[in-house]
Design a protein around this motif. Structure first.
Motif, short mmCIF file in Angstrom:
data_model
loop_
_atom_site.label_atom_id
_atom_site.label_comp_id
_atom_site.label_asym_id
_atom_site.label_seq_id
_atom_site.Cartn_x
_atom_site.Cartn_y
_atom_site.Cartn_z
N GLY A 1 59.53 32.28 39.50
CA GLY A 1 59.69 33.63 38.98
C GLY A 1 61.10 33.81 38.46
O GLY A 1 62.07 33.32 39.06
N VAL A 2 61.25 34.54 37.34
CA VAL A 2 62.56 34.67 36.68
C VAL A 2 63.11 36.08 36.90
O VAL A 2 62.49 37.08 36.52
N ARG B 1 66.35 32.76 31.16
CA ARG B 1 65.14 32.03 30.77
C ARG B 1 65.04 30.74 31.59
O ARG B 1 66.05 30.13 31.92
N VAL B 2 63.80 30.35 31.84
CA VAL B 2 63.54 29.11 32.58
C VAL B 2 62.50 28.33 31.81
O VAL B 2 61.42 28.86 31.48
N ASN B 3 62.78 27.07 31.51
CA ASN B 3 61.82 26.18 30.86
C ASN B 3 61.11 25.34 31.92
O ASN B 3 61.76 24.70 32.76
N LEU B 4 59.79 25.32 31.85
CA LEU B 4 58.98 24.55 32.80
C LEU B 4 58.35 23.37 32.08
O LEU B 4 57.88 23.49 30.95
N SER B 5 58.31 22.25 32.76
CA SER B 5 57.65 21.06 32.23
C SER B 5 57.01 20.29 33.36
O SER B 5 57.35 20.47 34.53
N SER B 6 56.06 19.45 32.99
CA SER B 6 55.36 18.65 33.99
C SER B 6 54.65 17.51 33.26
O SER B 6 54.28 17.64 32.09
N GLN B 7 54.44 16.42 33.97
CA GLN B 7 53.66 15.32 33.41
C GLN B 7 52.17 15.53 33.61
O GLN B 7 51.37 14.74 33.11
N ARG B 8 51.80 16.57 34.35
CA ARG B 8 50.38 16.85 34.55
C ARG B 8 49.76 17.31 33.23
O ARG B 8 50.38 18.04 32.46
N ARG B 9 48.52 16.94 33.02
CA ARG B 9 47.87 17.20 31.74
C ARG B 9 47.66 18.69 31.49
O ARG B 9 47.47 19.11 30.34
N PHE C 1 49.81 20.87 31.53
CA PHE C 1 50.94 21.33 30.75
C PHE C 1 51.02 20.48 29.48
O PHE C 1 51.49 19.35 29.49
N SER C 2 50.55 21.04 28.38
CA SER C 2 50.55 20.30 27.12
C SER C 2 51.95 20.18 26.54
O SER C 2 52.23 19.31 25.73
N GLY C 3 52.86 21.05 26.97
CA GLY C 3 54.25 21.03 26.51
C GLY C 3 55.07 21.91 27.41
O GLY C 3 54.59 22.40 28.44
N ASP C 4 56.31 22.13 27.06
CA ASP C 4 57.17 23.00 27.85
C ASP C 4 56.68 24.44 27.78
O ASP C 4 56.12 24.88 26.77
N GLU C 5 56.86 25.17 28.86
CA GLU C 5 56.57 26.59 28.90
C GLU C 5 57.85 27.34 29.22
O GLU C 5 58.62 26.91 30.09
N GLU C 6 58.10 28.42 28.51
CA GLU C 6 59.30 29.21 28.74
C GLU C 6 58.96 30.52 29.44
O GLU C 6 58.08 31.27 29.00
N LEU C 7 59.63 30.77 30.55
CA LEU C 7 59.50 32.03 31.26
C LEU C 7 60.74 32.87 31.02
O LEU C 7 61.86 32.35 31.02
#
Length: 320
Positions: A195-196, A200-208, A210-216
């Protein structure tokens, strides 16, 4: 501390298993020979053994008679605790019950808290972390790197600006990165939430999933259940971000297993969910941690479950 690499984790696991074997049978010459042979493999083996021995309260010289007696006394208590846990849940490993998460977390963490304990941490870059109860952080900072691993629990971070080197936090399969501002992140088993509060917080993961980075952005929150792949998103008021700092948990469609684990950070002893179906149910609500047992009862009630305190060491969640 560097992020725990697979090789480091393997050595830690092997050293802990050897320590448990020796503690269970301190006069067994075969086990002593195995320990000596394992330590002689490399400098890394010796370093990890000394680390585990220090945390466990041993001197590292396992042939000392004085230490044998101390370990026997400790073993009697550990065996009693283990039997309580074994009666509650079949298949619980000795490492997990006798030493985990305590010993494993101590071996990997730079900062650690106990049940119901909060800790303010001033990091080397000027950032500040509030570490929640029964939580652990490992920190790896360099000239152009600010990396943290949340090994367990929750932390709220105020990020000091540092051009070209965002602060990143790894929690389970998620990596959260921020160049400035403040955000909350928690890891409860397979369930991670971010939670922000500011910035801003950029989220990433190698799990499928997450197709790309997500910005909160400010007020955004995201949850990820690694066991099911489910992703939740929403918004809430800033003063509700990291509400655990005020002994309040806000859950929005969270699995009971994760919620019980989080509430359990305020409850002495261990919490066991007797029926996996209960843990897989999703619930929402606001839970007051000034009364953690009542909060746990309220959290499991929608799953048609009840809470029983077996002893100061054990609480059972079971079907009604």
């Amino acid at each position: 501390m560097n992020d725990a690499a697979p090789e480091e984790e393997r050595l830690l696991d092997e050293a802990i298993d050897l320590m448990i074997s020796h503690q269970g049978d301190p006069d067994n010459a075969g086990i002593i020979d195995r320990i000596m042979a394992w330590r002689a493999v490399s400098d890394d083996h010796e370093r990890v053994w000394n680390r585990v021995a220090k945390i466990h309260g041993a001197s590292g010289r396992i042939l000392s008679e004085k230490k044998r007696i101390e370990r026997r006394d400790a073993l009697q208590t550990s065996r009693r605790n283990f039997m309580i846990g074994a009666a509650a849940t079949a298949g619980a490993g000795a490492t997990a019950y006798l030493f985990g998460p305590g010993l494993l977390l101590e071996a990997r963490a730079d900062y650690l808290t106990g049940k119901g304990e909060f800790r303010r941490i001033e990091l080397a870059d000027g950032s500040v972390a509030i570490l929640g109860p029964q939580s652990a952080l490992a920190v790896d900072f360099g000239d152009q790197q600010r990396a943290i691993r949340l090994l367990a629990g929750m932390t709220f971070l105020w990020v000091a600006p540092l051009p070209g080197a965002p602060l990143s936090v790894m929690a389970g399969p998620l990596r959260a990165a921020s160049s400035s501002g403040a955000f909350d992140i928690s890891s409860d088993g397979d369930y991670v939430t971010v939670g922000v509060d500011d910035g801003r917080v950029n989220l990433s993961s190698q799990r499928r999933q997450f197709s790309g980075d997500e910005e909160l952005r400010q007020g955004d929150w995201l949850s990820f259940d690694a066991s099911s792949g489910a992703i939740g998103r929403g918004r809430r008021e800033r003063d509700m971000i990291g509400s655990w700092r005020d002994n309040l948990i806000i859950a929005e469609n969270e699995p009971v297993s994760a919620l019980a684990l989080r509430i359990g950070r305020w409850i002495p002893g261990r919490i066991v969910i007797a029926d996996p179906f209960i843990g897989s149910r999703y619930v929402s609500g606001v839970f007051d941690l000034d009364r953690p047992f009542s909060a746990l009862e309220a959290a499991v009630h929608p799953a048609n479950a009840k809470v029983r305190r077996i002893s100061s060491l054990l609480t059972i969640v079971s079907p009604v």
